[in-house]
Design a protein around this motif. Structure first.
Motif, PDB file in Angstrom:
ATOM      1  N   LYS A 140      73.690  10.247  10.165  1.00  0.00           N
ATOM      2  CA  LYS A 140      72.449   9.632  10.604  1.00  0.00           C
ATOM      3  C   LYS A 140      72.028  10.206  11.955  1.00  0.00           C
ATOM      4  N   ARG A 151      77.894   7.599   9.772  1.00  0.00           N
ATOM      5  CA  ARG A 151      77.815   6.142   9.762  1.00  0.00           C
ATOM      6  C   ARG A 151      78.028   5.624   8.342  1.00  0.00           C
ATOM      7  N   TYR A 164      73.720  -0.552   7.711  1.00  0.00           N
ATOM      8  CA  TYR A 164      74.555   0.529   8.222  1.00  0.00           C
ATOM      9  C   TYR A 164      75.297   0.056   9.459  1.00  0.00           C
ATOM     10  N   TYR A 165      76.442   0.678   9.703  1.00  0.00           N
ATOM     11  CA  TYR A 165      77.375   0.234  10.728  1.00  0.00           C
ATOM     12  C   TYR A 165      77.651   1.346  11.731  1.00  0.00           C
ATOM     13  N   LYS A 166      77.974   0.957  12.950  1.00  0.00           N
ATOM     14  CA  LYS A 166      78.440   1.910  13.950  1.00  0.00           C
ATOM     15  C   LYS A 166      79.948   2.063  13.803  1.00  0.00           C
ATOM     16  N   GLU A 167      80.615   2.644  14.802  1.00  0.00           N
ATOM     17  CA  GLU A 167      82.035   2.937  14.673  1.00  0.00           C
ATOM     18  C   GLU A 167      82.868   1.684  14.411  1.00  0.00           C
ATOM     19  N   GLU A 169      83.166  -1.496  12.741  1.00  0.00           N
ATOM     20  CA  GLU A 169      82.549  -2.279  11.677  1.00  0.00           C
ATOM     21  C   GLU A 169      82.789  -3.773  11.835  1.00  0.00           C
ATOM     22  N   LYS A 174      74.876  -2.648  12.206  1.00  0.00           N
ATOM     23  CA  LYS A 174      73.921  -2.305  13.259  1.00  0.00           C
ATOM     24  C   LYS A 174      72.519  -2.727  12.850  1.00  0.00           C
TER      25      LYS A 174
END
Length: 364
Positions: A140, A151, A164-167, A169, A174
């Motif tokens: 992304k 991501r 969707y998630y950042k590092e 979870e 996010k």
């Protein structure tokens, strides 16, 4: 010994038949190539993908290559219609079938899905993009630095969302995006990757974009079709009386026209595409048909002091008039032509209740 000219004439005649006169894979007219192992006629672009499948397809020119009698008879006995009935027998209604102008990854994966993976030859074949939950990693583009970072994305039919998630979870997603206004279209040149996918959605009355790609062509096309699958599921719940034929065009929409126009102040980028909307949102001009009071024309408007560009486009709606400025006359003509294409189309019966209309989006 085979008669070269006779066989060439026979092949050219076969290629002119109604069942063979368009490419078996993308629909381009007047195909000059054929797969002598699959018995189909294809265009030059699709023939390139077939060449990369030597264990499945052997490509020959119907004009330049030598054909023996046995291969010509094989082409007679088969053809595009027979191949379609076998290789495309169980294509899901939402699955995107590429057109001549579509990007390479869509064409390649459609051909590989049909002939290499045989995804549509069996009714109950396992297809990951038909699952109720589809998840995986995508690259992304970052909002601030423009760098692509990997991501995790999760698409769920249970609540009609894309997350969707950042590092980390454990902190939750996010972003949670409703599929109600979701659109996806391949934009390899804009994103700078052959598998670039642009995902558009609405939040806080603004249009937002996610620019993503996957290094594997099959995976990014799976994501695209998973989005189409969940969009169709949503549309069926929103418009239960509409048929598949009526809903398919609204699953995902390609851009009809995209570029820059000036609108009374700073420079804005506008994208013209089909979208389902329920209400007016900031930065969007809804475009309806002529018989509902919509029109468009070129102009040299008065009172445009401060505008750098002088080639005007006036869009009339039942509520108000919008004036946009283009840099060049060519841009002006292209925008007017694109807008006229839309307003000339009649509305379908369900459009009157569902407000399926076309917006001119300000891309933020």
């Amino acid at each position: 010994m085979a008669n070269r000219e006779k066989n060439k004439k026979t092949l050219l005649e076969l290629a002119k038949l109604s069942q063979n006169c368009c490419c078996a894979d993308c629909g381009a007219t007047d195909p000059d190539w054929a797969s002598c192992t699959l018995g189909i006629f294809v265009c030059l672009n699709c023939s390139g993908t077939h060449r990369n499948l030597p264990s499945v397809s052997r490509i020959k020119s119907i004009r330049l290559d030598f054909w023996d009698d046995e291969l010509v008879q094989f082409m007679k006995s088969n053809g595009n219609r027979a191949a379609k009935n076998f290789y495309e027998k169980f294509v899901p209604v939402f699955y995107y079938q590429p057109q001549p102008d579509d990007c390479e990854v869509l064409r390649e994966q459609w051909i590989r899905a049909k002939y290499e993976r045989m995804e549509f030859a069996e009714k109950n074949r396992d297809r990951p993009y038909t699952a109720d939950v589809y998840e995986g990693m995508l690259w992304k583009k970052g909002k601030d630095n423009g760098q692509f970072l990997e991501r995790k994305f999760v698409l769920s039919v249970h609540d009609f969302t894309l997350k969707y998630y950042k590092e980390d979870e454990s902190k939750g997603p996010k972003a949670t995006i409703s599929v109600k206004d979701l659109n996806a279209t391949f934009q390899p040149e804009k994103i700078g990757h052959a598998h670039g996918l642009q995902i558009t959605y609405c939040v806080d009355n603004h249009t937002r974009n996610l620019f993503v790609y996957h290094k594997n062509g099959q995976e990014i096309v799976n994501w695209f079709n998973a989005i189409r699958a969940i969009r169709l599921a949503y549309l069926k719940t929103a418009f239960p009386t509409a048929s598949n034929e009526e809903l398919i065009p609204w699953i995902t929409r390609n851009y009809l026209k995209e570029g820059y126009m000036e609108k009374t102040g700073p420079l804005y980028e506008f994208s013209f595409l089909f979208v389902l909307k329920d209400a007016i949102e900031l930065g969007v001009v809804f475009i309806g048909p002529e018989n509902h009071g919509y029109s468009v024309r070129e102009c040299v408007p008065k009172g445009t002091r401060g505008n750098k560009w002088k080639c005007g486009v006036i869009v009339e709606t039942p509520d108000r008039q919008f004036v946009f400025m283009c840099e060049q006359e060519r841009d002006q003509r292209e925008w007017v032509e694109a807008l006229k294409t839309i307003i000339s189309k009649p509305m379908m019966p369900q459009d009157y209740t569902s407000k399926i209309i076309t917006p001119l989006n300000q891309m933020c």
